[in-house]
Scaffold this active site. Structure first.
Site, PDB file in Angstrom:
ATOM      1  N   ASN A 189       0.836  -1.194   0.000  1.00 40.11           N
ATOM      2  CA  ASN A 189       0.000   0.000   0.000  1.00 40.11           C
ATOM      3  C   ASN A 189       0.875   1.250   0.000  1.00 40.11           C
ATOM      4  O   ASN A 189       2.049   1.202   0.386  1.00 40.11           O
ATOM      5  CB  ASN A 189      -0.902   0.005   1.241  1.00 40.11           C
ATOM      6  N   ASP A 225      -3.535  -4.203  10.986  1.00 39.76           N
ATOM      7  CA  ASP A 225      -3.341  -2.920  11.670  1.00 39.76           C
ATOM      8  C   ASP A 225      -3.216  -1.835  10.610  1.00 39.76           C
ATOM      9  O   ASP A 225      -2.211  -1.754   9.900  1.00 39.76           O
ATOM     10  CB  ASP A 225      -2.082  -2.960  12.545  1.00 39.76           C
ATOM     11  N   LEU A 226      -4.215  -0.976  10.499  1.00 38.99           N
ATOM     12  CA  LEU A 226      -4.317  -0.008   9.416  1.00 38.99           C
ATOM     13  C   LEU A 226      -3.086   0.884   9.315  1.00 38.99           C
ATOM     14  O   LEU A 226      -2.724   1.565  10.284  1.00 38.99           O
ATOM     15  CB  LEU A 226      -5.571   0.854   9.611  1.00 38.99           C
ATOM     16  N   ASP A 227      -2.451   0.870   8.133  1.00 44.96           N
ATOM     17  CA  ASP A 227      -1.299   1.722   7.814  1.00 44.96           C
ATOM     18  C   ASP A 227      -0.133   1.537   8.783  1.00 44.96           C
ATOM     19  O   ASP A 227       0.672   2.447   8.988  1.00 44.96           O
ATOM     20  CB  ASP A 227      -1.717   3.204   7.781  1.00 44.96           C
ATOM     21  N   GLU A 228      -0.019   0.351   9.380  1.00 49.35           N
ATOM     22  CA  GLU A 228       1.062   0.096  10.331  1.00 49.35           C
ATOM     23  C   GLU A 228       1.900  -1.115   9.950  1.00 49.35           C
ATOM     24  O   GLU A 228       2.650  -1.637  10.764  1.00 49.35           O
ATOM     25  CB  GLU A 228       0.493  -0.077  11.749  1.00 49.35           C
TER      26      GLU A 228
END
Length: 283
Positions: A189, A225-228
């Site tokens: 991403n 874990d969103l954007d991690e």
């Protein structure tokens, strides 16, 4: 001399390890043309990437069989990649096409060693652009009520097309935890560096109002874990006091495109290795 195969190695560091690996490669009449290694003093783990030429008839299976004795003796986790086989990538996009355009161009010019099997979008904005390249386009609209059904169709496409890598090229939907787990280590991403300070809509406008002095982007593997997820590549560009909101947006989009392409290239060239929540990216 261009290599034919890449060997990735990770294990606990031991004396004589590098020599044993090199000897095994040489014993198969292969020649090392590129080698990089990293010894993590914190975890005690050793990581290595070796690119080598091979004689006619060499296959991944044949190499694995011959390497097994060394791998077992040193407790090595390893994987071999045949560089004649391009990574099969599915690209996902919403309305912003800057990253998609860069990926399509870099693939067409063979800068990225991958094959785009199709492009999936929840909008039809880029359908003509994609089909102009002769690439299948799949419109999979999504709502909160249809999310499970849409992702089931996505996973079916990935299976049908034998996809190795999913690239979220500014796909503005969050993949479910279940889908993230199914595709673990196979999704990259890109997001702007204004997170988490400027979440939500119009982040560049909000960054401009706060007088930020740089804009940047982060490319990472997707996890629940969103954007991690583990970071693969990052970069920034400097902002001048005279820059407008449009200037910030243009800089940000250019940086996003550059960083995503860099991350995808590293992945497709088998230069990225996971080290817990971190990555090792061999140059």
């Amino acid at each position: 001399m261009k290599p034919d195969f890449v060997l990735l190695v990770s294990c606990v560091d031991r004396k004589g390890l590098v020599a044993a690996i090199a000897t095994s490669i040489s014993a198969q009449d292969c020649n090392i043309v590129e080698s990089a290694q990293f010894d993590d003093a914190v975890t005690g783990r050793f990581f290595m990437r070796v690119a080598f030429t091979a004689p006619p008839g060499m296959t991944v299976e044949r190499f694995d069989e011959a390497f097994l004795s060394v791998g077992s003796a040193y407790g090595i986790d390893w994987k071999v990649f045949d560089l004649s086989v391009k990574v099969r990538a599915l690209v996902m996009v919403s309305k912003g096409g800057h990253c998609l355009n860069d990926l399509l161009y870099r693939t067409a010019t063979r800068y990225l060693p991958m094959e785009v099997t199709s492009v999936v979008s929840n909008h039809t904005t880029w359908q003509r652009r994609v089909e102009h390249e002769g690439i299948p386009f799949h419109h999979l609209p999504i709502t909160p009520e249809t999310k499970a059904e849409q992702e089931a169709r996505l996973l079916a496409l990935i299976e049908e097309q034998r996809v190795d890598l999913v690239i979220l090229a500014r796909y503005m939907q969050v993949l479910s935890d279940a889908t993230c787990r199914v595709l673990e280590g196979r999704v990259i991403n890109i997001h702007h560096s204004s997170l988490p300070a400027f979440k939500g809509a119009m982040p560049y406008h909000r960054a401009y109002e706060r007088g930020v002095k740089m804009v940047g982007a982060t490319a990472h593997y997707v996890t629940p874990d969103l954007d991690e997820g583990p970071i693969i590549a990052q970069d920034v560009s400097m902002v001048d006091h005279a820059d407008t909101v449009d200037d910030l947006i243009a800089q940000g989009q250019e940086t996003e495109s550059r960083v995503l392409t860099r991350a995808v290239k590293a992945h497709c060239e088998h230069r990225v290795m996971l080290n817990g929540h971190r990555t090792i990216v061999f140059k």
